[in-house]
Design a protein around this motif. Structure first.
Motif, mmCIF file in Angstrom:
data_model
loop_
_atom_site.group_PDB
_atom_site.id
_atom_site.type_symbol
_atom_site.label_atom_id
_atom_site.label_comp_id
_atom_site.label_asym_id
_atom_site.label_seq_id
_atom_site.Cartn_x
_atom_site.Cartn_y
_atom_site.Cartn_z
ATOM 1 N N VAL A 76 11.262 67.915 -32.746
ATOM 2 C CA VAL A 76 10.257 67.516 -31.755
ATOM 3 C C VAL A 76 9.577 68.747 -31.174
ATOM 4 O O VAL A 76 8.349 68.793 -31.007
ATOM 5 C CB VAL A 76 10.919 66.671 -30.633
ATOM 6 C CG1 VAL A 76 9.934 66.432 -29.495
ATOM 7 C CG2 VAL A 76 11.410 65.336 -31.199
ATOM 8 N N ARG A 77 10.355 69.764 -30.875
ATOM 9 C CA ARG A 77 9.793 70.986 -30.297
ATOM 10 C C ARG A 77 8.846 71.689 -31.261
ATOM 11 O O ARG A 77 7.849 72.282 -30.848
ATOM 12 C CB ARG A 77 10.943 71.932 -29.899
ATOM 13 C CG ARG A 77 10.526 73.026 -28.952
ATOM 14 C CD ARG A 77 11.715 73.835 -28.501
ATOM 15 N NE ARG A 77 12.261 74.661 -29.569
ATOM 16 C CZ ARG A 77 13.285 75.492 -29.433
ATOM 17 N NH1 ARG A 77 13.901 75.570 -28.270
ATOM 18 N NH2 ARG A 77 13.735 76.211 -30.440
ATOM 19 N N GLN A 78 9.155 71.593 -32.570
ATOM 20 C CA GLN A 78 8.285 72.208 -33.580
ATOM 21 C C GLN A 78 7.024 71.389 -33.837
ATOM 22 O O GLN A 78 6.109 71.856 -34.513
ATOM 23 C CB GLN A 78 9.052 72.384 -34.891
ATOM 24 C CG GLN A 78 10.155 73.428 -34.828
ATOM 25 C CD GLN A 78 10.962 73.482 -36.113
ATOM 26 O OE1 GLN A 78 10.918 72.565 -36.939
ATOM 27 N NE2 GLN A 78 11.693 74.579 -36.303
ATOM 28 N N GLY A 79 7.009 70.159 -33.317
ATOM 29 C CA GLY A 79 5.855 69.300 -33.546
ATOM 30 C C GLY A 79 5.878 68.574 -34.869
ATOM 31 O O GLY A 79 4.889 67.941 -35.266
ATOM 32 N N VAL A 80 7.005 68.623 -35.587
ATOM 33 C CA VAL A 80 7.110 67.940 -36.887
ATOM 34 C C VAL A 80 7.168 66.436 -36.691
ATOM 35 O O VAL A 80 6.564 65.671 -37.448
ATOM 36 C CB VAL A 80 8.360 68.450 -37.649
ATOM 37 C CG1 VAL A 80 8.518 67.694 -38.972
ATOM 38 C CG2 VAL A 80 8.257 69.948 -37.907
ATOM 39 N N VAL A 81 7.899 65.985 -35.671
ATOM 40 C CA VAL A 81 7.969 64.555 -35.352
ATOM 41 C C VAL A 81 7.707 64.392 -33.855
ATOM 42 O O VAL A 81 7.856 65.344 -33.077
ATOM 43 C CB VAL A 81 9.337 63.937 -35.719
ATOM 44 C CG1 VAL A 81 9.598 64.001 -37.198
ATOM 45 C CG2 VAL A 81 10.459 64.617 -34.943
ATOM 46 N N SER A 82 7.355 63.184 -33.461
ATOM 47 C CA SER A 82 7.191 62.889 -32.038
ATOM 48 C C SER A 82 8.511 62.349 -31.487
ATOM 49 O O SER A 82 9.413 61.961 -32.249
ATOM 50 C CB SER A 82 6.089 61.851 -31.830
ATOM 51 O OG SER A 82 6.484 60.604 -32.390
ATOM 52 N N GLN A 83 8.590 62.298 -30.149
ATOM 53 C CA GLN A 83 9.795 61.753 -29.524
ATOM 54 C C GLN A 83 9.974 60.290 -29.911
ATOM 55 O O GLN A 83 11.093 59.836 -30.126
ATOM 56 C CB GLN A 83 9.706 61.902 -28.001
ATOM 57 C CG GLN A 83 10.971 61.503 -27.242
ATOM 58 C CD GLN A 83 12.124 62.472 -27.454
ATOM 59 O OE1 GLN A 83 11.898 63.674 -27.533
ATOM 60 N NE2 GLN A 83 13.332 61.963 -27.590
ATOM 61 N N GLN A 84 8.876 59.561 -30.022
ATOM 62 C CA GLN A 84 8.985 58.146 -30.397
ATOM 63 C C GLN A 84 9.462 58.001 -31.830
ATOM 64 O O GLN A 84 10.258 57.114 -32.135
ATOM 65 C CB GLN A 84 7.622 57.458 -30.227
ATOM 66 C CG GLN A 84 7.707 55.953 -30.531
ATOM 67 C CD GLN A 84 6.415 55.231 -30.186
ATOM 68 O OE1 GLN A 84 5.848 55.452 -29.132
ATOM 69 N NE2 GLN A 84 5.968 54.383 -31.086
ATOM 70 N N ASP A 85 9.005 58.898 -32.758
ATOM 71 C CA ASP A 85 9.503 58.846 -34.139
ATOM 72 C C ASP A 85 11.006 59.096 -34.174
ATOM 73 O O ASP A 85 11.741 58.429 -34.914
ATOM 74 C CB ASP A 85 8.785 59.898 -34.992
ATOM 75 C CG ASP A 85 7.317 59.562 -35.220
ATOM 76 O OD1 ASP A 85 6.951 58.377 -35.056
ATOM 77 O OD2 ASP A 85 6.545 60.482 -35.549
ATOM 78 N N LEU A 86 11.443 60.071 -33.374
ATOM 79 C CA LEU A 86 12.874 60.366 -33.341
ATOM 80 C C LEU A 86 13.661 59.168 -32.833
ATOM 81 O O LEU A 86 14.701 58.803 -33.396
ATOM 82 C CB LEU A 86 13.128 61.581 -32.445
ATOM 83 C CG LEU A 86 14.587 61.959 -32.230
ATOM 84 C CD1 LEU A 86 15.252 62.347 -33.544
ATOM 85 C CD2 LEU A 86 14.712 63.110 -31.230
ATOM 86 N N GLN A 87 13.184 58.517 -31.766
ATOM 87 C CA GLN A 87 13.884 57.352 -31.238
ATOM 88 C C GLN A 87 13.892 56.192 -32.224
ATOM 89 O O GLN A 87 14.851 55.440 -32.315
ATOM 90 C CB GLN A 87 13.249 56.933 -29.913
ATOM 91 C CG GLN A 87 13.504 57.926 -28.775
ATOM 92 C CD GLN A 87 13.317 57.287 -27.416
ATOM 93 O OE1 GLN A 87 12.390 56.521 -27.210
ATOM 94 N NE2 GLN A 87 14.216 57.602 -26.493
#
Length: 643
Positions: A76-87
């Motif tokens: 998320v910090r690298q901008g590869v995925v969003s927080q919603q994608d991770l959830q």
């Protein structure tokens, strides 16, 4: 129920799950997740097409240099995925239940397991206890270090569940506000608006130190010892004391063991010891050394017991709290410590002590006498000092000069001249008593009669026109007389001086919010009658079964003529124990002319008890049975503290 936004339909649709809003649903979802095959975060993200294998490899390589950051948060910090994608990956592929924390009924006992300062800093909301484990809502339940810290702070295994991003901070504050824990948590010194808890870097250091325990090289190897000045240890001890104070704990027990066994800390609340936390063996010496530093004891002396006192206001501003500390050497060259919390409380009104109507009237008459001796007896921690201060509060008027000698001064009240005795400088109870007699007293309270000298001076004072109140460690009121005579008291002087002896014990009080009544069957009433009558023995003039039953019927029966007995159940208000607070049971023996003659002739305790029963005294067991019928406590509690 918490105030806050619920997951919107769009969010739920994106996550591919239905949010959980009830306790039963969440329990089922947790059990279902436990049966799912384990899936790594990276595998879940690849399966959903959110990252490529190359992006994952690069993130894993970077994580080697940043071990404190979870893989998902790194992406998320690298901008590869969003927080919603991770959830979405956590919910759909890893099975973490999504909880609607806006409407979920959070359990107060779950919140009480995790200090507010930790919950707020980690954005973690305890929801409930399930199977002995603490269910905690997080934005990223895969963060192992966060879970480790929550387990350390709560001393409980954690089951992480998922909460929608961006709502936890508000929900955490709202939940703790509702149980009144936001302002009652420990605070940092000098900052009235900030919460006294571990700083982020301190918690990291503390957890790191816990993980530094190397493999045992031998049974004597203790690993790298923690220093007593270590900041994380200092904050840990301060927080422990603050939490004990907030929970109404009476004693903190720090128990150490030789070798590599953990340091165990237990709290005594309502007379019962309960586990609080365990620490690695590397904290053993440092913990005891820090406690000794706080109460100015000799940290190099580990072979003999020491006693001291902590003025906690020196370490945490705004806290009017004192602790009496006793260190005791134990097997294996280690030491235990017991800390008793002294809150400098105000005295209870005499009518709030729980005395029966008969005992209340007789005790009031005794303490209103101009001279003589009144003793309050019982084991350590049975509320003797509280009772004496209540009696002093009843007779504390401007026309009386009242001196007290105490060790320590646990309760303060205006109008009293209170003196702290100090054996280190040979300022003993006996010497304080002699000094009081030269200071024109009306009433003298001696914290405890420990030796023959103190008892002789107390009797002399009571025979020369002063009311003397004191405590003694004996089992019952009649045994107190024989105990003092065995100490060498003159029977005639003692008989003339003694007005009354009040023996007492503390029993756990049934929680008024969850106690469960039932109509007592005839065998139960017969058992209570037999138990009550057994103490009467062959005493003369005592009531028979029919008379006693009629008295109970008048005082305790329902309008339908039934007796109601209560059982403990357990609720969040009482931490699931069924008991909240304590109540006292009493045995008041007043000295009549006939009783005085028995004392002068050296009568045995059994003879004194028969005479006292004939004159209306009721034993500890009998007073306790009355409180069982009144719904105050249980029969098991009464039997546990009385013969």
């Amino acid at each position: 129920m918490l105030d806050g936004p619920a997951p919107t339909p769009a969010v739920c649709e994106a996550l591919g799950v239905r949010p959980v809003a009830a306790v039963e649903e969440l329990a089922l979802a947790i059990d279902e997740q436990a049966r799912m095959p384990m899936v790594r975060t990276g595998e879940a993200l690849i399966a959903l097409g959110y990252v490529t294998p190359q992006q994952l490899d690069a993130a894993l390589e970077q994580q080697k240099n940043e071990r404190g950051i979870a893989l998902g948060q790194l992406l998320v910090r690298q901008g590869v995925v969003s927080q919603q994608d991770l959830q979405t990956a956590l919910a759909r592929k890893m099975g973490y239940p999504l909880v609607d924390i806006g409407v979920f009924p959070v359990e107060a006992r779950a919140l009480q397991r995790l200090p507010y300062g930790v919950a707020s800093r980690l954005a973690a909301l305890p929801l409930m206890l399930h199977g002995g484990r603490l269910v905690v809502a997080l934005e990223d339940p895969s963060q192992r270090l966060t879970i480790d810290e929550i387990e350390f702070a709560s001393q409980c295994k954690v089951v992480p569940v998922l909460a929608r991003a961006g709502v936890l901070a508000t929900a955490v504050q709202g939940a703790y506000e509702k149980i009144g824990a936001v302002d009652s948590s420990a605070r940092r010194v000098g900052d009235p608006n900030a919460f006294f808890e571990f700083e982020p870097e301190d918690a990291g250091k503390l957890l790191a130190s816990l993980e530094q325990t190397p493999e045992a090289k031998s049974s004597e190897d203790e690993g790298p010892a923690i220093e007593q000045s270590d900041n994380s240890l200092v904050r840990l001890i301060n927080t422990m004391i603050m939490e004990a104070h907030a929970q109404g704990v009476s004693d903190i027990h720090v128990e150490t063991h030789p070798g590599r066994e953990k340091v165990r800390i237990r709290f005594r609340k309502d007379g019962v010891l309960r586990p609080y936390m365990e620490l690695p063996h590397t904290y053993r010496s440092a913990m005891l050394a820090r406690l000794k530093v706080m109460c100015d004891l000799d940290i190099s002396e580990r072979r003999k017991p020491q006693d001291g006192k902590i003025n906690f206001g020196r370490f945490v501003s705004g806290q009017r709290l004192e602790l009496r500390v006793a260190t005791i050497p134990t097997y294996g060259g280690v030491e235990d410590a017991v800390l008793r919390l002294l809150t400098s409380a105000k005295p209870l009104p005499l009518d709030k002590l729980g005395l029966s109507p008969t005992n209340f009237e007789r005790f009031k008459a005794v303490v209103a006498r101009p001279y003589g001796m009144v003793l309050c007896v019982g084991p350590t921690g049975s509320g003797k000092t509280t009772t004496l201060h209540s009696a002093l509060g009843y007779i504390n008027v401007p026309e009386r000069k009242i001196w007290t000698a105490e060790d320590p001064i646990e309760i303060t009240q205006s109008g009293l001249r209170q003196v702290q005795v100090n054996a280190r400088i040979d300022w003993t109870f006996a010497k304080a008593l002699r000094a009081f007699l030269r200071a024109d007293p009306d009433v003298i309270m001696v914290g405890e009669i420990r030796d023959q000298e103190t008892s002789q001076v107390a009797i002399e004072a009571s025979l020369t026109g002063h009311l003397v109140l004191s405590t003694l460690h004996t089992n019952s009121a009649p045994e107190t007389v024989t105990r003092l005579l065995d100490m060498g008291m003159d029977p005639f002087n003692f008989a003339d001086a003694l007005l009354a002896v009040l023996a007492q014990r503390l029993v756990r009080r049934l929680c008024p919010d969850c106690r469960q009544p039932h109509d007592a069957e005839e065998p139960e009433i017969a058992e209570l009658l037999a138990d009550y009558r057994h103490a009467m023995g062959d005493a003369e003039g005592v009531p028979g079964d029919a008379e006693l039953r009629a008295d109970w019927q008048r005082r305790y029966a329902t309008p339908e003529g039934r007796f109601r007995i209560y059982r403990p159940v357990g609720c969040p208000r009482c931490d699931g124990t069924g008991f909240r607070g304590r109540a006292a049971i009493h045995e008041l023996m007043t000295v009549s002319r006939a009783m005085r003659h028995l004392i002068q002739t050296g009568a045995r305790a059994e003879e004194l008890q028969r005479r006292a029963l004939a004159e209306g005294m009721r034993t500890l067991r009998q007073d306790g049975l009355d409180k069982v019928l009144a719904g105050v406590t249980t029969l098991d509690e009464v039997r546990a503290v009385s013969n």
